[in-house]
Design a protein around this motif. Structure first.
Motif, mmCIF file in Angstrom:
data_model
loop_
_atom_site.group_PDB
_atom_site.id
_atom_site.type_symbol
_atom_site.label_atom_id
_atom_site.label_comp_id
_atom_site.label_asym_id
_atom_site.label_seq_id
_atom_site.Cartn_x
_atom_site.Cartn_y
_atom_site.Cartn_z
ATOM 1 N N GLY A 147 -41.827 38.778 -136.837
ATOM 2 C CA GLY A 147 -42.224 40.025 -136.227
ATOM 3 C C GLY A 147 -42.324 40.063 -135.027
ATOM 4 N N ILE A 148 -41.203 39.354 -134.231
ATOM 5 C CA ILE A 148 -41.015 39.432 -132.743
ATOM 6 C C ILE A 148 -40.695 40.804 -132.393
ATOM 7 C CG2 ILE A 148 -38.634 38.695 -132.739
ATOM 8 C CD1 ILE A 148 -39.234 36.908 -130.433
ATOM 9 N N ALA A 168 -42.351 51.422 -127.708
ATOM 10 C CA ALA A 168 -41.922 50.082 -127.794
ATOM 11 C C ALA A 168 -43.070 49.222 -126.935
ATOM 12 C CB ALA A 168 -40.566 49.798 -127.311
ATOM 13 N N LEU A 169 -43.415 49.848 -125.764
ATOM 14 C CA LEU A 169 -44.346 48.976 -124.984
ATOM 15 C C LEU A 169 -45.701 48.733 -125.450
ATOM 16 C CD1 LEU A 169 -45.086 48.043 -122.029
ATOM 17 C CD2 LEU A 169 -45.893 50.103 -121.515
ATOM 18 N N ARG A 170 -46.240 49.813 -126.466
ATOM 19 C CA ARG A 170 -47.517 49.561 -127.134
ATOM 20 C C ARG A 170 -47.223 48.500 -128.250
ATOM 21 N NH1 ARG A 170 -48.085 54.884 -125.755
ATOM 22 N NH2 ARG A 170 -46.677 55.703 -127.401
ATOM 23 N N ALA A 171 -46.264 48.641 -128.839
ATOM 24 C CA ALA A 171 -45.986 47.685 -129.786
ATOM 25 C C ALA A 171 -45.859 46.184 -129.146
ATOM 26 C CB ALA A 171 -44.749 47.993 -130.810
ATOM 27 N N GLN A 229 -47.244 45.185 -126.517
ATOM 28 C CA GLN A 229 -48.636 45.002 -125.891
ATOM 29 C C GLN A 229 -49.617 44.384 -127.112
ATOM 30 O OE1 GLN A 229 -49.503 48.510 -124.148
ATOM 31 N NE2 GLN A 229 -48.919 47.727 -121.901
ATOM 32 N N SER A 230 -49.361 44.647 -128.494
ATOM 33 C CA SER A 230 -50.128 44.132 -129.582
ATOM 34 C C SER A 230 -49.402 43.323 -130.512
ATOM 35 C CB SER A 230 -50.626 45.455 -130.217
ATOM 36 O OG SER A 230 -49.531 46.282 -130.766
ATOM 37 N N LEU A 260 -47.590 43.398 -120.076
ATOM 38 C CA LEU A 260 -47.574 43.306 -121.591
ATOM 39 C C LEU A 260 -48.881 42.727 -122.219
ATOM 40 C CD1 LEU A 260 -44.034 41.462 -121.686
ATOM 41 C CD2 LEU A 260 -44.544 43.959 -122.532
ATOM 42 N N GLY A 261 -50.065 42.762 -121.289
ATOM 43 C CA GLY A 261 -51.267 42.515 -121.904
ATOM 44 C C GLY A 261 -51.537 40.816 -121.853
ATOM 45 N N PRO A 262 -52.769 40.149 -122.084
ATOM 46 C CA PRO A 262 -52.924 39.017 -121.814
ATOM 47 C C PRO A 262 -51.875 38.242 -122.523
ATOM 48 C CG PRO A 262 -54.996 40.227 -122.491
ATOM 49 C CD PRO A 262 -53.638 41.057 -122.788
#
Ligand code: SF4
Length: 397
Positions: free
Chosen positions: A80-81, A151-154, A156-157, A178-180
């Protein structure tokens, strides 16, 4: 751990020789930065991802080239990378012929600008790096339907994210982030100081100076502190130029130019704060005329631009040394280097030295002919095998 499958890497039914030992050695490190030196062919990517899976949390894997990025995605797609790369890699549908913002797709004279903003790209359309949304134009696709922002939202989660150094460094400094992140894997880490230096370098162009409406700027011979003072005085005024919602391609282009110039002014102030003596200031040719380039010669003060506060950082390479850690400014007490044994028997990897010529800028055409002849001589005896010729640069391929 019986196999990589136990960690979720279903494409890998079992560990190869030395892989699990390398994972354990990296996990046993109690420092923030761990250098993992493993020979080519040992399956470094799986070892690094297993290290991250055992630590838990979110992981970003940073590669040095887009080719390596694609290879990791291909080899580990079952995990799932999530792949994320620079905005130019995605098409801006809003600027397409039937896009809601197609009025902004206007060809601009590249000689007048160092930004190709809103100009159609070669081939099939404009990239998201040229999206008018960055100039403040409203785009409905940003919430859903934009290749880059989707792609960025994907990413980030996602638990595992893969990107390249250019994107990681840029998104950390100026981008959406890219979030924490709990674990950071730096592949080809021997090149990390150069990647960091490239990301920190910037050029104040003639077009930037035009925007500042300044009669005079400091000169190339002036110290960085003078440039930083000059930049500080301009930042507020330049920020005011970037407000408002553009209605035409020209207005959008101008706002993007202002934003780009503003980042450079802020970089100047940061550079002076980080270490005013560690920079080369020189004159370079740009599309809009002569510019002034600022290049770091010491990247250690900018370690966190690379590490971005991540608590577990794995530096991965076949040729990593303690010097790389020192160049990056990693404190000794935060550094552990782990070396894995080569899986190739030593008797099958002899080093044979054949004195031929010295290959450098002084080499004559006759020298180079001799050199190529010697390489042909070696290859000629082994036409049944594959081989690699290592050179010092692409120019010498
Ligand atoms: S959000 Fe921006 S980059 Fe994406 S399609 Fe819209 S204008 Fe283009």
């Amino acid at each position: 751990m019986n196999s990589p499958r136990d960690l979720g890497f279903s494409q890998f039914p079992k560990w190869r020789d030395g892989q699990w030992a390398a994972v354990q050695a990296a996990i046993d490190s109690d420092t923030r930065f761990t250098g993992l030196v493993l020979p080519t062919g040992s399956g470094k990517t799986l070892i690094a991802l297993s290290w991250a899976a055992l630590l838990g949390g979110r992981t970003v894997y940073v590669t040095s080239t887009k080719g390596l990025q694609e290879q990791v995605v291909h080899d580990h797609e079952d995990s799932g990378i999530q792949d994320i790369r620079g905005r130019a890699s995605y098409l801006c549908d809003a600027l397409g012929p039937r896009g809601a913002l197609s009025d902004f797709a206007e060809r601009l004279d590249s000689r007048q600008s160092d930004l190709a903003v809103c100009a159609p790209r070669r081939g099939d359309g404009a990239g998201c790096d040229q999206g008018p949304c960055y100039a403040g134009v409203k785009c409905d696709l940003r919430a859903d339907g934009c290749g880059y922002f989707d792609a960025l939202r994907a990413a980030q989660s996602a638990t595992f994210v893969i990107t390249n150094y250019a994107y990681w460094l840029r998104s950390g400094q100026y981008g959406e982030g890219l979030g924490p992140v709990d674990n950071l894997i730096l592949d080809e880490a021997h090149a990390a100081p150069d990647e960091l230096a490239n990301a920190l370098e910037f050029t104040i162009t003639a077009a930037d100076r035009e925007l500042f409406c300044e009669v005079s700027t400091p000169g190339e011979g002036d110290p960085l502190a003078d440039w930083a003072d000059w930049a500080s005085g301009l930042i507020r005024r330049t920020r005011q130029q970037a407000v408002g919602r553009p209605r035409t391609a020209q207005e959008a282009h101008r706002v993007l130019r202002v934003k780009s110039a503003l980042l450079k002014l802020e970089s100047l102030v940061r550079a002076a704060l980080a270490g005013p003596d560690g920079w080369i200031i020189d004159s370079v040719e740009t599309r809009s005329g002569r510019g002034t380039r600022f290049s770091p010669i010491i990247v250690a003060p900018s370690l966190e631009t690379l590490a971005q506060g991540v608590k577990n950082v794995l530096l991965l390479s076949a040729t990593l040394s303690d010097k790389t850690a020192a160049l990056l400014g990693i404190p000794r007490k935060e550094w552990t280097k782990v070396e894995g044994p080569s899986t190739f028997p030593i008797e099958r990897r002899p080093v044979i030295y054949i004195p031929t010529i010295r290959v450098d800028h002084r080499a004559t055409p006759a020298d180079l002919a001799l050199w190529v002849g010697r390489i042909d001589q070696i290859i000629g005896q082994r036409l049944d095998r594959k081989g690699i010729v290592h050179t010092v640069s692409y120019a010498r391929h």
